[in-house]
Design a protein around this motif. Sequence first.
Motif, PDB file in Angstrom:
ATOM      1  N   LEU A 136       8.232   9.384  -0.955  1.00 17.45           N
ATOM      2  CA  LEU A 136       7.908  10.366   0.062  1.00 17.45           C
ATOM      3  C   LEU A 136       7.390   9.688   1.323  1.00 17.45           C
ATOM      4  O   LEU A 136       6.611   8.725   1.244  1.00 17.45           O
ATOM      5  N   HIS A 137       7.801  10.190   2.475  1.00 18.12           N
ATOM      6  CA  HIS A 137       7.263   9.763   3.761  1.00 18.12           C
ATOM      7  C   HIS A 137       6.458  10.942   4.306  1.00 18.12           C
ATOM      8  O   HIS A 137       7.042  11.987   4.673  1.00 18.12           O
ATOM      9  N   LEU A 138       5.134  10.800   4.359  1.00 14.07           N
ATOM     10  CA  LEU A 138       4.260  11.916   4.697  1.00 14.07           C
ATOM     11  C   LEU A 138       3.520  11.654   6.006  1.00 14.07           C
ATOM     12  O   LEU A 138       3.070  10.520   6.248  1.00 14.07           O
ATOM     13  N   PRO A 139       3.338  12.694   6.837  1.00 17.92           N
ATOM     14  CA  PRO A 139       2.738  12.513   8.158  1.00 17.92           C
ATOM     15  C   PRO A 139       1.213  12.536   8.150  1.00 17.92           C
ATOM     16  O   PRO A 139       0.581  13.280   8.906  1.00 17.92           O
ATOM     17  N   GLN A 158       0.843   3.909  11.706  1.00 20.52           N
ATOM     18  CA  GLN A 158       1.021   4.875  12.784  1.00 20.52           C
ATOM     19  C   GLN A 158       0.877   6.317  12.307  1.00 20.52           C
ATOM     20  O   GLN A 158       1.672   7.192  12.649  1.00 20.52           O
ATOM     21  N   GLY A 159      -0.133   6.545  11.472  1.00 20.37           N
ATOM     22  CA  GLY A 159      -0.436   7.896  11.032  1.00 20.37           C
ATOM     23  C   GLY A 159       0.456   8.451   9.952  1.00 20.37           C
ATOM     24  O   GLY A 159       0.364   9.638   9.620  1.00 20.37           O
ATOM     25  N   THR A 160       1.328   7.639   9.377  1.00 20.06           N
ATOM     26  CA  THR A 160       2.206   8.098   8.297  1.00 20.06           C
ATOM     27  C   THR A 160       1.997   7.254   7.046  1.00 20.06           C
ATOM     28  O   THR A 160       1.546   6.108   7.117  1.00 20.06           O
ATOM     29  N   SER A 161       2.349   7.815   5.918  1.00 18.22           N
ATOM     30  CA  SER A 161       2.207   7.122   4.634  1.00 18.22           C
ATOM     31  C   SER A 161       3.521   7.184   3.865  1.00 18.22           C
ATOM     32  O   SER A 161       4.180   8.225   3.845  1.00 18.22           O
ATOM     33  N   THR A 162       3.878   6.062   3.260  1.00 18.58           N
ATOM     34  CA  THR A 162       4.989   6.035   2.311  1.00 18.58           C
ATOM     35  C   THR A 162       4.387   6.069   0.920  1.00 18.58           C
ATOM     36  O   THR A 162       3.582   5.205   0.561  1.00 18.58           O
ATOM     37  N   ILE A 163       4.746   7.068   0.146  1.00 19.01           N
ATOM     38  CA  ILE A 163       4.107   7.380  -1.129  1.00 19.01           C
ATOM     39  C   ILE A 163       5.127   7.318  -2.257  1.00 19.01           C
ATOM     40  O   ILE A 163       6.270   7.768  -2.089  1.00 19.01           O
ATOM     41  N   GLN A 164       4.713   6.783  -3.396  1.00 18.41           N
ATOM     42  CA  GLN A 164       5.533   6.889  -4.608  1.00 18.41           C
ATOM     43  C   GLN A 164       4.905   7.949  -5.497  1.00 18.41           C
ATOM     44  O   GLN A 164       3.778   7.801  -5.990  1.00 18.41           O
ATOM     45  N   THR A 206      -2.489   9.939   6.834  1.00 13.40           N
ATOM     46  CA  THR A 206      -3.102   8.839   6.080  1.00 13.40           C
ATOM     47  C   THR A 206      -4.420   9.277   5.463  1.00 13.40           C
ATOM     48  O   THR A 206      -5.103   8.469   4.831  1.00 13.40           O
ATOM     49  N   ASP A 207      -4.777  10.536   5.628  1.00 11.88           N
ATOM     50  CA  ASP A 207      -6.026  11.060   5.079  1.00 11.88           C
ATOM     51  C   ASP A 207      -5.860  11.324   3.584  1.00 11.88           C
ATOM     52  O   ASP A 207      -4.929  12.032   3.173  1.00 11.88           O
ATOM     53  N   PRO A 208      -6.739  10.783   2.732  1.00 12.96           N
ATOM     54  CA  PRO A 208      -6.574  10.927   1.272  1.00 12.96           C
ATOM     55  C   PRO A 208      -6.487  12.382   0.806  1.00 12.96           C
ATOM     56  O   PRO A 208      -5.661  12.714  -0.056  1.00 12.96           O
ATOM     57  N   GLU A 209      -7.331  13.259   1.338  1.00 12.78           N
ATOM     58  CA  GLU A 209      -7.311  14.651   0.896  1.00 12.78           C
ATOM     59  C   GLU A 209      -6.029  15.354   1.335  1.00 12.78           C
ATOM     60  O   GLU A 209      -5.436  16.128   0.573  1.00 12.78           O
ATOM     61  N   GLU A 210      -5.612  15.088   2.549  1.00 12.22           N
ATOM     62  CA  GLU A 210      -4.354  15.674   3.015  1.00 12.22           C
ATOM     63  C   GLU A 210      -3.177  15.172   2.196  1.00 12.22           C
ATOM     64  O   GLU A 210      -2.268  15.940   1.845  1.00 12.22           O
ATOM     65  N   LEU A 211      -3.183  13.869   1.883  1.00 18.40           N
ATOM     66  CA  LEU A 211      -2.090  13.313   1.086  1.00 18.40           C
ATOM     67  C   LEU A 211      -2.031  13.962  -0.290  1.00 18.40           C
ATOM     68  O   LEU A 211      -0.941  14.247  -0.807  1.00 18.40           O
ATOM     69  N   GLN A 212      -3.187  14.190  -0.898  1.00 14.67           N
ATOM     70  CA  GLN A 212      -3.222  14.832  -2.208  1.00 14.67           C
ATOM     71  C   GLN A 212      -2.553  16.205  -2.151  1.00 14.67           C
ATOM     72  O   GLN A 212      -1.732  16.556  -3.005  1.00 14.67           O
ATOM     73  N   ARG A 213      -2.894  16.978  -1.123  1.00 19.11           N
ATOM     74  CA  ARG A 213      -2.297  18.316  -0.988  1.00 19.11           C
ATOM     75  C   ARG A 213      -0.799  18.231  -0.716  1.00 19.11           C
ATOM     76  O   ARG A 213      -0.001  18.995  -1.275  1.00 19.11           O
ATOM     77  N   MET A 214      -0.401  17.287   0.130  1.00 20.76           N
ATOM     78  CA  MET A 214       1.025  17.143   0.448  1.00 20.76           C
ATOM     79  C   MET A 214       1.830  16.728  -0.776  1.00 20.76           C
ATOM     80  O   MET A 214       2.948  17.206  -0.988  1.00 20.76           O
ATOM     81  N   GLN A 219       3.540  22.378 -16.101  1.00 19.54           N
ATOM     82  CA  GLN A 219       4.148  21.610 -17.181  1.00 19.54           C
ATOM     83  C   GLN A 219       4.203  20.106 -16.876  1.00 19.54           C
ATOM     84  O   GLN A 219       4.673  19.335 -17.707  1.00 19.54           O
ATOM     85  N   MET A 220       3.737  19.710 -15.700  1.00 27.58           N
ATOM     86  CA  MET A 220       3.849  18.324 -15.273  1.00 27.58           C
ATOM     87  C   MET A 220       2.470  17.702 -15.048  1.00 27.58           C
ATOM     88  O   MET A 220       1.516  18.383 -14.686  1.00 27.58           O
ATOM     89  N   ILE A 221       2.389  16.401 -15.265  1.00 26.64           N
ATOM     90  CA  ILE A 221       1.239  15.610 -14.841  1.00 26.64           C
ATOM     91  C   ILE A 221       1.734  14.695 -13.735  1.00 26.64           C
ATOM     92  O   ILE A 221       2.696  13.942 -13.924  1.00 26.64           O
ATOM     93  N   VAL A 222       1.100  14.783 -12.571  1.00 29.23           N
ATOM     94  CA  VAL A 222       1.585  14.102 -11.375  1.00 29.23           C
ATOM     95  C   VAL A 222       0.529  13.144 -10.846  1.00 29.23           C
ATOM     96  O   VAL A 222      -0.652  13.468 -10.806  1.00 29.23           O
ATOM     97  N   ASP A 223       0.968  11.971 -10.459  1.00 31.26           N
ATOM     98  CA  ASP A 223       0.098  11.000  -9.799  1.00 31.26           C
ATOM     99  C   ASP A 223       0.909  10.347  -8.683  1.00 31.26           C
ATOM    100  O   ASP A 223       2.120  10.568  -8.570  1.00 31.26           O
ATOM    101  N   PHE A 224       0.239   9.547  -7.864  1.00 29.02           N
ATOM    102  CA  PHE A 224       0.965   8.865  -6.794  1.00 29.02           C
ATOM    103  C   PHE A 224       0.213   7.608  -6.394  1.00 29.02           C
ATOM    104  O   PHE A 224      -0.975   7.442  -6.681  1.00 29.02           O
ATOM    105  N   HIS A 225       0.920   6.688  -5.762  1.00 27.51           N
ATOM    106  CA  HIS A 225       0.261   5.543  -5.158  1.00 27.51           C
ATOM    107  C   HIS A 225       0.853   5.307  -3.778  1.00 27.51           C
ATOM    108  O   HIS A 225       1.997   5.660  -3.495  1.00 27.51           O
ATOM    109  N   ILE A 226       0.032   4.732  -2.927  1.00 29.97           N
ATOM    110  CA  ILE A 226       0.423   4.487  -1.546  1.00 29.97           C
ATOM    111  C   ILE A 226       1.121   3.139  -1.455  1.00 29.97           C
ATOM    112  O   ILE A 226       0.562   2.116  -1.854  1.00 29.97           O
ATOM    113  N   ILE A 227       2.330   3.142  -0.916  1.00 30.53           N
ATOM    114  CA  ILE A 227       3.078   1.902  -0.724  1.00 30.53           C
ATOM    115  C   ILE A 227       2.690   1.246   0.598  1.00 30.53           C
ATOM    116  O   ILE A 227       2.424   0.046   0.678  1.00 30.53           O
TER     117      ILE A 227
END
Length: 256
Positions: free
Chosen positions: A72-75, A112-118, A77-85, A100-108
Amino acid sequence: MRRVVVEVAGTSIRALAASDTPAELRIEAVRVEPSGGGASHEALKRILAGLRPRSAKLIGIIGRDQVITRLLHLPSTDPEELQRMVELSGKAQLPYPPEQMIVDFHIISQEQGTSTIQLVACHRETITRHLAWWRQAGLEPSLIVPNSWALAAWARRLPPERVPPGQEWLLLHVDTSRTDLVFLRKGQIVFSRSLGQGSGEWQAQPESIQLLIQEVERSFSSIRKDLPTLNVSAVILLGQGPLEQWAATLQSRIGK
């Protein structure tokens, strides 16, 4: 810190006990036991006998084929915003209802204010079943991770003299029943995939190396849709089979 890692893979159950510091990883024991396609909690007790699991951090490894990943490419870098996104993206992109799912993510990466997320998701029933297996043996793992992440952790601990050139690598792990492809950028997983062929199937086919190259190139085509600048500089082969025979061919084709 002591760690005991257990993986159920195909027809075997494997355990590794190790002590590690930031400077050194010391392997205490490695064990493998046939499981006949299914591992009982009694088999878990047997393989852990003498490894002092109660004095270690217990880690369970599940197959890459049991999880779903999304890049995911998300607009933000704020941790709380990223969690919601990530939660919203999971609802839109995953094939099962959120409950039915368990979801986690890590920041790649972040710039410039964006995050690439797995994003990594696993069906809740899979995790529940794996935890029940441990608990029947009277144990509780502190962490459950897909084997792709275990392979990446191994690569990050390579001694300096064995570190390949560049910062983008392909780990290719050929196991008895599956083959895992793990693409790393600066030690972080950016893409992983599990193939249904293991060492036996690859060796039974004279054209196996060409079939394997096709699968690698198919993976490249997929990941470059999201990461067009990816340029793997090294291929690391692990596991079983004629790896040395394949290494040079794969290395010569990987950048094409």
